[in-house]
Design a protein around this motif. Structure first.
Motif, PDB file in Angstrom:
ATOM      1  N   GLY A   1      13.376 -37.298 -38.055  1.00  0.00           N
ATOM      2  CA  GLY A   1      13.595 -35.885 -37.975  1.00  0.00           C
ATOM      3  C   GLY A   1      14.960 -35.562 -37.406  1.00  0.00           C
ATOM      4  N   HIS A   2      15.244 -34.288 -37.385  1.00  0.00           N
ATOM      5  CA  HIS A   2      16.524 -33.795 -36.891  1.00  0.00           C
ATOM      6  C   HIS A   2      16.417 -33.241 -35.475  1.00  0.00           C
ATOM      7  CE1 HIS A   2      18.369 -34.296 -40.794  1.00  0.00           C
ATOM      8  NE2 HIS A   2      17.302 -33.737 -41.320  1.00  0.00           N
ATOM      9  N   TRP A   3      15.319 -33.556 -34.795  1.00  0.00           N
ATOM     10  CA  TRP A   3      15.125 -33.002 -33.466  1.00  0.00           C
ATOM     11  C   TRP A   3      16.168 -33.498 -32.465  1.00  0.00           C
ATOM     12  CZ3 TRP A   3      14.265 -36.153 -29.361  1.00  0.00           C
ATOM     13  CH2 TRP A   3      13.769 -37.434 -29.613  1.00  0.00           C
ATOM     14  N   GLU A   4      16.686 -34.715 -32.671  1.00  0.00           N
ATOM     15  CA  GLU A   4      17.689 -35.242 -31.753  1.00  0.00           C
ATOM     16  C   GLU A   4      18.951 -34.375 -31.764  1.00  0.00           C
ATOM     17  OE1 GLU A   4      16.342 -37.169 -34.227  1.00  0.00           O
ATOM     18  OE2 GLU A   4      15.470 -38.942 -33.300  1.00  0.00           O
ATOM     19  N   GLY A   5      19.390 -33.994 -32.955  1.00  0.00           N
ATOM     20  CA  GLY A   5      20.559 -33.128 -33.082  1.00  0.00           C
ATOM     21  C   GLY A   5      20.307 -31.748 -32.504  1.00  0.00           C
ATOM     22  N   ALA A   6      19.097 -31.245 -32.698  1.00  0.00           N
ATOM     23  CA  ALA A   6      18.747 -29.935 -32.160  1.00  0.00           C
ATOM     24  C   ALA A   6      18.767 -29.962 -30.635  1.00  0.00           C
ATOM     25  CB  ALA A   6      17.378 -29.502 -32.666  1.00  0.00           C
ATOM     26  N   LEU A   7      18.256 -31.040 -30.063  1.00  0.00           N
ATOM     27  CA  LEU A   7      18.269 -31.159 -28.605  1.00  0.00           C
ATOM     28  C   LEU A   7      19.698 -31.243 -28.086  1.00  0.00           C
ATOM     29  CD1 LEU A   7      16.770 -31.449 -25.942  1.00  0.00           C
ATOM     30  CD2 LEU A   7      16.637 -33.911 -26.369  1.00  0.00           C
ATOM     31  N   GLN A   8      20.531 -31.999 -28.752  1.00  0.00           N
ATOM     32  CA  GLN A   8      21.937 -32.122 -28.337  1.00  0.00           C
ATOM     33  C   GLN A   8      22.632 -30.765 -28.424  1.00  0.00           C
ATOM     34  OE1 GLN A   8      24.229 -35.083 -30.422  1.00  0.00           O
ATOM     35  NE2 GLN A   8      26.149 -34.387 -29.526  1.00  0.00           N
ATOM     36  N   LEU A   9      22.399 -30.029 -29.496  1.00  0.00           N
ATOM     37  CA  LEU A   9      23.002 -28.708 -29.655  1.00  0.00           C
ATOM     38  C   LEU A   9      22.541 -27.774 -28.540  1.00  0.00           C
ATOM     39  CD1 LEU A   9      24.690 -26.718 -31.320  1.00  0.00           C
ATOM     40  CD2 LEU A   9      22.637 -26.253 -32.665  1.00  0.00           C
ATOM     41  N   PHE A  10      21.259 -27.825 -28.232  1.00  0.00           N
ATOM     42  CA  PHE A  10      20.723 -26.978 -27.172  1.00  0.00           C
ATOM     43  C   PHE A  10      21.399 -27.305 -25.841  1.00  0.00           C
ATOM     44  CE2 PHE A  10      17.660 -25.603 -23.991  1.00  0.00           C
ATOM     45  CZ  PHE A  10      17.361 -24.332 -24.451  1.00  0.00           C
ATOM     46  N   ARG A  11      21.579 -28.576 -25.559  1.00  0.00           N
ATOM     47  CA  ARG A  11      22.230 -29.008 -24.315  1.00  0.00           C
ATOM     48  C   ARG A  11      23.703 -28.579 -24.290  1.00  0.00           C
ATOM     49  NH1 ARG A  11      17.763 -29.524 -22.099  1.00  0.00           N
ATOM     50  NH2 ARG A  11      16.537 -31.387 -22.379  1.00  0.00           N
ATOM     51  N   GLU A  12      24.361 -28.640 -25.439  1.00  0.00           N
ATOM     52  CA  GLU A  12      25.782 -28.292 -25.511  1.00  0.00           C
ATOM     53  C   GLU A  12      26.022 -26.800 -25.367  1.00  0.00           C
ATOM     54  OE1 GLU A  12      27.243 -30.018 -29.131  1.00  0.00           O
ATOM     55  OE2 GLU A  12      27.207 -32.044 -28.306  1.00  0.00           O
ATOM     56  N   MET A  13      25.003 -25.994 -25.605  1.00  0.00           N
ATOM     57  CA  MET A  13      25.168 -24.549 -25.461  1.00  0.00           C
ATOM     58  C   MET A  13      25.655 -24.208 -24.057  1.00  0.00           C
ATOM     59  SD  MET A  13      21.829 -23.082 -27.497  1.00  0.00           S
ATOM     60  CE  MET A  13      22.195 -21.344 -27.212  1.00  0.00           C
ATOM     61  N   ALA A  14      25.074 -24.847 -23.049  1.00  0.00           N
ATOM     62  CA  ALA A  14      25.476 -24.568 -21.668  1.00  0.00           C
ATOM     63  C   ALA A  14      26.913 -25.023 -21.416  1.00  0.00           C
ATOM     64  CB  ALA A  14      24.530 -25.264 -20.694  1.00  0.00           C
ATOM     65  N   ASP A  15      27.269 -26.166 -21.991  1.00  0.00           N
ATOM     66  CA  ASP A  15      28.633 -26.678 -21.813  1.00  0.00           C
ATOM     67  C   ASP A  15      29.678 -25.741 -22.423  1.00  0.00           C
ATOM     68  OD1 ASP A  15      27.520 -28.891 -20.580  1.00  0.00           O
ATOM     69  OD2 ASP A  15      27.594 -30.119 -22.398  1.00  0.00           O
ATOM     70  N   CYS A  16      29.297 -25.010 -23.440  1.00  0.00           N
ATOM     71  CA  CYS A  16      30.221 -24.098 -24.130  1.00  0.00           C
ATOM     72  C   CYS A  16      30.077 -22.657 -23.635  1.00  0.00           C
ATOM     73  CB  CYS A  16      29.966 -24.153 -25.631  1.00  0.00           C
ATOM     74  SG  CYS A  16      30.305 -25.754 -26.349  1.00  0.00           S
ATOM     75  N   SER A  17      29.381 -22.491 -22.528  1.00  0.00           N
ATOM     76  CA  SER A  17      29.157 -21.165 -21.936  1.00  0.00           C
ATOM     77  C   SER A  17      28.392 -20.224 -22.859  1.00  0.00           C
ATOM     78  CB  SER A  17      30.482 -20.530 -21.510  1.00  0.00           C
ATOM     79  OG  SER A  17      31.114 -21.335 -20.547  1.00  0.00           O
TER      80      SER A  17
END
Length: 92
Positions: A1-17
């Protein structure tokens, strides 16, 4: 599945403000549940800011569904009980 990428994107949201609001959490919890990743769904539920507690009905519902889909009935019932302690409206 693509859940790994979704989790990474979710985590990166905070890094990108980028604010991770209630909608982002709800979508993430629901998506992980649909992928059978109930542990990740619960992790996101636990990460939600306490300030959003009154708006967690959808998040809890999605997490309960994720646990149910993963055969985790005890955890699902615990979440249902936890809703009262967290002052979350039980509308599921």
């Amino acid at each position: 599945g693509h859940w790994e990428g979704a989790l990474q994107l979710f985590r990166e949201m905070a890094d990108c403000s980028v604010e991770r609001d209630i909608i982002a959490y709800n979508v993430g919890i629901d998506a992980f549940g649909k992928c059978g990743e109930w542990v990740l769904a619960l992790q996101l539920l636990r990460e939600m800011p306490k300030s959003q507690a009154e708006n967690k009905t959808i998040a809890y519902s999605a997490a309960i569904n994720a646990c149910e889909g993963g055969g985790q009935w005890v955890q699902a019932l615990q979440l249902f009980r936890e809703m009262t302690d967290a002052h979350v409206e039980r509308d599921i």
